[in-house]
Design a protein around this motif. Sequence first.
Motif, PDB file in Angstrom:
ATOM      1  N   SER A  99       4.992  -9.350   8.920  1.00 24.07           N
ATOM      2  CA  SER A  99       5.382  -7.937   8.921  1.00 24.07           C
ATOM      3  C   SER A  99       6.727  -7.750   9.621  1.00 24.07           C
ATOM      4  O   SER A  99       7.586  -6.998   9.142  1.00 24.07           O
ATOM      5  CB  SER A  99       4.310  -7.091   9.616  1.00 24.07           C
ATOM      6  N   LEU A 122      -2.824  -5.093   5.235  1.00 27.65           N
ATOM      7  CA  LEU A 122      -1.445  -5.524   5.016  1.00 27.65           C
ATOM      8  C   LEU A 122      -0.550  -4.373   4.584  1.00 27.65           C
ATOM      9  O   LEU A 122      -0.999  -3.269   4.368  1.00 27.65           O
ATOM     10  CB  LEU A 122      -1.405  -6.616   3.967  1.00 27.65           C
ATOM     11  N   ASP A 167       1.349  -2.950   6.295  1.00 26.95           N
ATOM     12  CA  ASP A 167       1.195  -1.929   7.327  1.00 26.95           C
ATOM     13  C   ASP A 167       2.538  -1.352   7.732  1.00 26.95           C
ATOM     14  O   ASP A 167       3.481  -2.075   8.030  1.00 26.95           O
ATOM     15  CB  ASP A 167       0.473  -2.494   8.552  1.00 26.95           C
ATOM     16  N   GLU A 175       3.622  -9.571   0.255  1.00 30.06           N
ATOM     17  CA  GLU A 175       3.076 -10.237   1.437  1.00 30.06           C
ATOM     18  C   GLU A 175       1.623 -10.629   1.195  1.00 30.06           C
ATOM     19  O   GLU A 175       0.862  -9.872   0.586  1.00 30.06           O
ATOM     20  CB  GLU A 175       3.147  -9.238   2.612  1.00 30.06           C
TER      21      GLU A 175
HETATM   22 MG   LIG Z   1       1.251  -8.246   9.136  1.00 31.24          MG
END
Ligand SMILES: [Mg+2]
Lengths: 332, 332
Positions: free
Chosen positions: A78, A112, A114, A163
């Motif tokens: 992230s 995810l 996020d 991701e």
């Molecule tokens: Mg992450």
Amino acid sequence: MHQPKRFKKISGIEIPIHEYAEEIRSGSRLHLSKAITLIESMNRDRQEVGQELLQLLLPVTGRSIRIGITGVPGAGKSTFIETFGMMLCEKGHRVAVLAVDPSSSISGGSILGDKTRMQDLSRHPNAFIRPSPSAGTLGGVHRKTRETMLLCEAAGYDVILIETVGVGQSETIVRGMVDYFLLLVLTGAGDELQSMKKGIMELTDAIVVNKADGDNEKLAKKTVREYKQILHFLQPATPKWTTSAFAVSSLKNIGLDHVWKDISEFQNQMKESGYFDERRKLQTKDWFRAMITDRLIDEFFSQKRKNAYDLESQLVQGELTVSQAVDKLFKS
Amino acid sequence: MHQPKRFKKISGIEIPIHEYAEEIRSGSRLHLSKAITLIESMNRDRQEVGQELLQLLLPVTGRSIRIGITGVPGAGKSTFIETFGMMLCEKGHRVAVLAVDPSSSISGGSILGDKTRMQDLSRHPNAFIRPSPSAGTLGGVHRKTRETMLLCEAAGYDVILIETVGVGQSETIVRGMVDYFLLLVLTGAGDELQSMKKGIMELTDAIVVNKADGDNEKLAKKTVREYKQILHFLQPATPKWTTSAFAVSSLKNIGLDHVWKDISEFQNQMKESGYFDERRKLQTKDWFRAMITDRLIDEFFSQKRKNAYDLESQLVQGELTVSQAVDKLFKS
Ligand SMILES: [Mg+2]
Ligand SMILES: Nc1nc2c(ncn2[C@@H]2O[C@H](COP(=O)(O)OP(=O)(O)OP(=O)(O)O)[C@@H](O)[C@H]2O)c(=O)[nH]1
Ligand SMILES: Nc1nc2c(ncn2[C@@H]2O[C@H](COP(=O)(O)OP(=O)(O)OP(=O)(O)O)[C@@H](O)[C@H]2O)c(=O)[nH]1
Ligand SMILES: [Mg+2]
């Protein structure tokens, strides 16, 4: 392209579907978001509208570089996306961030994509972050991510970042929808490698050793050398491309430009050789095939789950041959 | 086990099927060969008799160590099997040699399990060599190899050697039917590894560097060290087992005893931990699942091949979304 002139009710607003498509093309975030919601919908009618919309937009999809990013929890995915995405936005790119979340079908929640760790990026006008769908079967979720990516491309996003946490089959699935696949790792190649899932290094176009800052910098550089040594022995994930290793700090924004340079070179080289388009065509065909297989298995087992289960236990107890069990299952 | 009292016509001889099974159990090569021919038959009735026979024998299958052997053409697989098999026969073992031939479905001929390079072994009373089936679909050939292995076990063969050239999916298929998987390689780890197919090292329980004789001996030992170094970084193919590397000469019979020692230790350790049986159960279940999937796909595409092909070209031309293509295919 045929343009159905009918009106469709999309999220309460009644407008011609091709006008709706035009809104997406011209970059309306609101329309893009709603179109994704249609694609993700569990309702068949809404799904169908979503598919028609996507079909209208297909001619303007594909104009992006699709980048997959994987790594164990805590590797810094992230943070990497936040810094890397910001760098690209500042260069004038339009960046969409999506996620394939292997846990969402179990937990029903999304871990995810996020926005909390992507605070700057999520506010940047050139970025679009879509959390992973919050429900649905694993296959469904992945299908939707691929189609969401196409919608984002139609909306003019020219860098797609997908991701995924390296769990189960999710890396293989993401590898099957991107051009360039990047593995984010931490220092300590030996231990790290041993803890890694089988074959993942052979899926990746670059290995990025993250957190190369402060006291960790030296070790990170040593780790890069160790990875390079091992990579030397492995088949590259992309034919005629040498998988490389880089040390970066996502937190301090060090070395991310090298990663982007690698991606740009990759893209140029693969487009020149024709492999870029060839791989995408192969990916589309593989996806078609995989979705057919998924659906066949789903439909078959939704009728025969109990039988299959009974036959399996007879098999394990050595009462039947596998061929006999298969015959019985198909005759039942 | 239920014993059907009916008489069955097997290869022209009319005897009760359980008497036939008894002949196999007591070690009759003739009956074993004919039973394998039934299993391999394209005729449904004969196949069914073969399956019934195998079912009767299931309780006495499984009492062997199943060893897979792979390597590029010329690595010395046939020579290794000749020398290794002879060594085991001399120790009192009974050795069956089978082959999964990835080319047989294309060429219609059999290139493996060749008796020419196994002259001594093919004459030894303790050995049984069965060339790979000469026709049939790839899936069918493999299914038959697995069932042939079970018949050999019922006939008292306690070491099963399954040879395959490392092409396409054949190693993965062989890995799915054996306990211990062995990769035969030549000197020059670097080059050799680069020419190797993805992920194969991670399927193997041992790497055997062959032709460690004469001028080549020193280089072979260096290659072993190089492989050990790389293995250190990879996940073992069998949990809690350290994949090792050996230098041998199949021609001069040097070092093959170390390989057998490794296999024996492997067997002891895995039986003690329970993983030996657990893996076999998993393999049976995976095989069941794979055969179901194969058959579903076969049946589906035998009806819809033309449609699927048309839809695929529409897909590649960007006229349809993948979801739409799948829907159309299932509705057609
Ligand atoms: Mg992450
Ligand atoms: N020192 C340092 N810390 C970093 C760096 N990148 C990420 N971190 C920290 O590492 C921790 C994990 O980072 P995340 O970006 O959440 O990692 P992730 O891979 O997304 O983790 P999951 O979402 O749990 O899979 C956070 O505390 C980050 O601040 C870096 O380059 N240097
Ligand atoms: N010097 C030496 N030659 C060997 C050794 N093992 C095999 N060879 C030779 O290597 C060549 C290939 O051996 P094979 O046993 O036919 O190899 P293979 O792997 O079965 O090859 P294919 O059946 O074509 O896949 C033959 O000429 C063998 O005599 C060895 O240990 N030392
Ligand atoms: Mg041979």
